[in-house]
Scaffold this motif. Structure first.
Motif, short mmCIF file in Angstrom:
data_model
loop_
_atom_site.label_atom_id
_atom_site.label_comp_id
_atom_site.label_asym_id
_atom_site.label_seq_id
_atom_site.Cartn_x
_atom_site.Cartn_y
_atom_site.Cartn_z
N GLU A 1 0.82 -1.22 -0.23
CA GLU A 1 -0.07 -0.06 -0.08
C GLU A 1 0.87 1.33 0.07
OE1 GLU A 1 -2.30 -0.54 3.43
OE2 GLU A 1 -3.75 -2.02 2.61
N ARG A 2 1.64 1.19 0.65
CA ARG A 2 2.88 2.41 0.90
C ARG A 2 3.53 2.41 -0.53
NH1 ARG A 2 3.91 0.43 5.90
NH2 ARG A 2 5.86 -0.82 5.28
N MET A 3 3.93 1.63 -1.26
CA MET A 3 4.46 1.66 -2.52
C MET A 3 3.31 2.23 -3.58
SD MET A 3 5.85 -1.26 -4.93
CE MET A 3 4.35 -1.95 -5.42
N CYS A 4 2.33 1.70 -3.49
CA CYS A 4 1.42 2.20 -4.51
C CYS A 4 0.78 3.75 -4.13
CB CYS A 4 -0.10 1.53 -4.25
SG CYS A 4 0.32 -0.13 -4.90
N LYS A 5 1.05 4.13 -2.91
CA LYS A 5 0.49 5.38 -2.50
C LYS A 5 1.60 6.55 -2.83
CE LYS A 5 -2.33 8.13 -0.36
NZ LYS A 5 -3.77 8.52 -0.94
N THR A 6 3.03 5.88 -2.78
CA THR A 6 4.24 6.74 -3.07
C THR A 6 4.07 7.13 -4.69
OG1 THR A 6 5.26 5.75 -1.41
CG2 THR A 6 6.55 7.10 -3.16
#
Length: 83
Positions: free
Chosen positions: A48-53
């Motif tokens: 999720e963090r990777m996608c949000k970044t």
């Protein structure tokens, strides 16, 4: 990397089915169940963090809802809602 709808669905189904497998193999709440779920949850949060970044419009709550829907049988393994 731009997250397509197909990839969003695929990853939500993958995480949801892993959680479902953990739930079916181990007694809910015991130490092994919690440890396994924690590892998968950590991987999910990293994804999720990777996608949000990559995409500020990525909807983390919607993704978590999809994962929960698959985990609890409200969506099938193709991502379609179960009646």
């Amino acid at each position: 990397m731009s997250l397509s709808r197909k990839h969003f669905c695929f990853m939500a189904v993958e995480f949801g089915s892993i959680f479902c497998d953990i739930d079916s193999r181990f007694t809910h709440g015991n130490e092994t169940h919690e440890a396994c779920a924690d590892y998968v949850r950590e991987a999910q949060f990293s994804f999720e963090r990777m996608c949000k970044t990559d995409n500020p419009l990525f909807d983390r709550e919607k993704f978590q809802d999809w994962v929960a829907d698959v985990r609890y049988g409200r969506r099938d393994l193709t991502g379609k809602k179960v009646a």
